[in-house]
Design an enzyme around this catalytic site. Sequence first.
Site, PDB file in Angstrom:
ATOM      1  N   LYS A 259       0.844  -1.220   0.000  1.00  0.00           N
ATOM      2  CA  LYS A 259       0.000   0.000   0.000  1.00  0.00           C
ATOM      3  C   LYS A 259       0.868   1.255   0.000  1.00  0.00           C
ATOM      4  O   LYS A 259       0.505   2.266  -0.577  1.00  0.00           O
ATOM      5  CB  LYS A 259      -0.926   0.012   1.217  1.00  0.00           C
ATOM      6  CG  LYS A 259      -1.965  -1.097   1.210  1.00  0.00           C
ATOM      7  CD  LYS A 259      -3.245  -0.676   0.545  1.00  0.00           C
ATOM      8  CE  LYS A 259      -4.072  -1.899   0.252  1.00  0.00           C
ATOM      9  NZ  LYS A 259      -5.327  -1.728  -0.350  1.00  0.00           N
TER      10      LYS A 259
ATOM     11  N   LYS B 267      -3.667  -9.745  -7.167  1.00  0.00           N
ATOM     12  CA  LYS B 267      -4.864 -10.082  -6.396  1.00  0.00           C
ATOM     13  C   LYS B 267      -6.044  -9.245  -6.896  1.00  0.00           C
ATOM     14  O   LYS B 267      -5.864  -8.054  -7.184  1.00  0.00           O
ATOM     15  CB  LYS B 267      -4.576  -9.729  -4.922  1.00  0.00           C
ATOM     16  CG  LYS B 267      -5.656 -10.130  -3.952  1.00  0.00           C
ATOM     17  CD  LYS B 267      -5.399  -9.538  -2.571  1.00  0.00           C
ATOM     18  CE  LYS B 267      -6.050  -8.191  -2.417  1.00  0.00           C
ATOM     19  NZ  LYS B 267      -6.437  -7.812  -1.069  1.00  0.00           N
TER      20      LYS B 267
ATOM     21  N   LYS C 229     -10.217  -3.971  -5.030  1.00  0.00           N
ATOM     22  CA  LYS C 229     -11.034  -2.793  -5.365  1.00  0.00           C
ATOM     23  C   LYS C 229     -10.158  -1.703  -5.960  1.00  0.00           C
ATOM     24  O   LYS C 229     -10.474  -1.117  -6.980  1.00  0.00           O
ATOM     25  CB  LYS C 229     -11.702  -2.230  -4.109  1.00  0.00           C
ATOM     26  CG  LYS C 229     -12.607  -3.196  -3.392  1.00  0.00           C
ATOM     27  CD  LYS C 229     -13.166  -2.543  -2.125  1.00  0.00           C
ATOM     28  CE  LYS C 229     -13.582  -3.565  -1.107  1.00  0.00           C
ATOM     29  NZ  LYS C 229     -12.594  -3.749  -0.024  1.00  0.00           N
TER      30      LYS C 229
HETATM   31  N1  AQP Z   1      -8.714 -11.242  -4.308  1.00  0.00           N
HETATM   32  C1  AQP Z   1      -9.105 -11.765  -3.154  1.00  0.00           C
HETATM   33  N2  AQP Z   1      -9.166 -13.116  -3.009  1.00  0.00           N
HETATM   34  C2  AQP Z   1      -9.575 -13.667  -1.834  1.00  0.00           C
HETATM   35  N3  AQP Z   1      -9.963 -12.942  -0.756  1.00  0.00           N
HETATM   36  C3  AQP Z   1      -9.928 -11.590  -0.868  1.00  0.00           C
HETATM   37  N4  AQP Z   1     -10.237 -10.606  -0.007  1.00  0.00           N
HETATM   38  C4  AQP Z   1     -10.029  -9.415  -0.607  1.00  0.00           C
HETATM   39  N5  AQP Z   1      -9.577  -9.585  -1.851  1.00  0.00           N
HETATM   40  C5  AQP Z   1      -9.500 -10.933  -2.054  1.00  0.00           C
HETATM   41  C6  AQP Z   1     -10.737 -10.822   1.351  1.00  0.00           C
HETATM   42  O1  AQP Z   1     -11.885 -10.002   1.526  1.00  0.00           O
HETATM   43  C7  AQP Z   1     -11.956  -9.610   2.889  1.00  0.00           C
HETATM   44  C8  AQP Z   1     -12.245  -8.151   2.973  1.00  0.00           C
HETATM   45  O2  AQP Z   1     -11.215  -7.439   2.318  1.00  0.00           O
HETATM   46  P1  AQP Z   1     -11.061  -5.885   2.546  1.00  0.00           P
HETATM   47  O3  AQP Z   1     -12.056  -5.140   1.780  1.00  0.00           O
HETATM   48  O4  AQP Z   1     -11.081  -5.588   3.976  1.00  0.00           O
HETATM   49  O5  AQP Z   1      -9.607  -5.545   2.156  1.00  0.00           O
HETATM   50  P2  AQP Z   1      -8.701  -5.907   1.002  1.00  0.00           P
HETATM   51  O6  AQP Z   1      -8.139  -7.257   1.206  1.00  0.00           O
HETATM   52  O7  AQP Z   1      -7.702  -4.805   0.998  1.00  0.00           O
HETATM   53  O8  AQP Z   1      -9.631  -5.882  -0.286  1.00  0.00           O
HETATM   54  P3  AQP Z   1      -9.323  -5.153  -1.600  1.00  0.00           P
HETATM   55  O9  AQP Z   1     -10.400  -5.372  -2.557  1.00  0.00           O
HETATM   56  O10 AQP Z   1      -7.957  -5.506  -2.064  1.00  0.00           O
HETATM   57  O11 AQP Z   1      -9.417  -3.641  -1.169  1.00  0.00           O
HETATM   58  P4  AQP Z   1      -8.495  -2.432  -1.469  1.00  0.00           P
HETATM   59  O12 AQP Z   1      -8.223  -2.437  -2.914  1.00  0.00           O
HETATM   60  O13 AQP Z   1      -9.314  -1.271  -1.031  1.00  0.00           O
HETATM   61  O14 AQP Z   1      -7.255  -2.615  -0.650  1.00  0.00           O
HETATM   62  C9  AQP Z   1     -10.638 -10.012   3.548  1.00  0.00           C
HETATM   63  O15 AQP Z   1     -10.854 -11.168   4.339  1.00  0.00           O
HETATM   64  C10 AQP Z   1      -9.742 -10.339   2.399  1.00  0.00           C
HETATM   65  O16 AQP Z   1      -8.824 -11.370   2.726  1.00  0.00           O
END
Ligand code: AQP
Length: 330
Positions: free
Chosen positions: A111, A191, A194
């Site tokens: 990040k 991965k 969002k």
């Molecule tokens: N690609 C993924 N595959 C499997 N699990 C995933 N999770 C997120 N992306 C994947 C799981 O979703 C839960 C909530 O995630 P989050 O929104 O708290 O944070 P994140 O992991 O940072 O999700 P994003 O989409 O990648 O958000 P941004 O882009 O905003 O940082 C968690 O249990 C995570 O493991």
Amino acid sequence: MDRVFSGIQPTGEVHIGNYLGAIKHWVELIDQYDCIYCIVDYHAMTVPYEPGEMSRRILDAALVNIACGLDPERCTLFVQSHVPEHTELTWIFNCVTPIGDLERMTQFKEKAKQHRKHVNAGLLDYPVLQAADILLYKAHYVPVGVDQVQHVELTREIARRFNQRFAPIFPEPQVLHSPTPKILGLDGQSKMSKSLNNYIGMLEPPDVIWEKLRTAVTDVQRVRRSDPGEPTRCNIYTIHQAFSPSEVLKEIESGCRSAGLGCVDCKRLLFEHMMKELDPIRQRAESLRRDDGPVRRALIRGAERCREIAREVMKEVRSSAGLLPLDAIS
Ligand code: AQP
């Protein structure tokens, strides 16, 4: 009943990575455990965001989770900032967490690279807030995708440090692995996320989803239609495993390996099975958007319950840490 805790950030559209890596698994757990699920809005503040959009995003994240099957009658759903003890416990945990542990976190490094101009203290402290979220409820299990496993390990370490330094009040929570712990993005490399805009949103219209699927990267070694492919190298096959029945998976495996089935036909099959699961979710979300009373009521009930638990645990924490209670002064 053992307790489960997990959270999701209101940082944007909920995508199939969130659904398969977390929410779908959360739904499966609600009758086996005392499940507490949280919209972690303070975590979402660690990256740049538009304040005018945040409250809508928080409500929407709750709405999508409910539409995905998190029945608020059978589990607790609440918003992190509605329970101020999360940040209080974070401060106390900050004082038992070495900075080096935080600097080593993979998510922090990624990040920090992604948001070079906004590397704030909150981004570094993110896993301590997450430890506070989990331990405030003395949760035994934390169902997360693979990207969050390192943070749960740090949570265990923080619990150990607090327990040794002050009093043994926290359990060391364990990860519950989702059946699909990692979904890659449409690029087939990073991965699904969002913020990387490489995702399929849970509520996107079917024609948009098809267009995204149609152009998604498959097995990169399968260059021509006549080349045999290898499903285990293909992100589309990973997603198939989550949505399609076993007989379809067998058909794809042999069709792909023999080059009898092309990638576009394979994607059509995926689209068909995915829509069987996503259509009812979209319909429930549309109905909740017309009347979001059930979402709001769930969040109010959730905050009430969590505040009660948090209040009691923080009394125990403050007392173990040797702080002076106001009512002991008089
Ligand atoms: N690609 C993924 N595959 C499997 N699990 C995933 N999770 C997120 N992306 C994947 C799981 O979703 C839960 C909530 O995630 P989050 O929104 O708290 O944070 P994140 O992991 O940072 O999700 P994003 O989409 O990648 O958000 P941004 O882009 O905003 O940082 C968690 O249990 C995570 O493991």
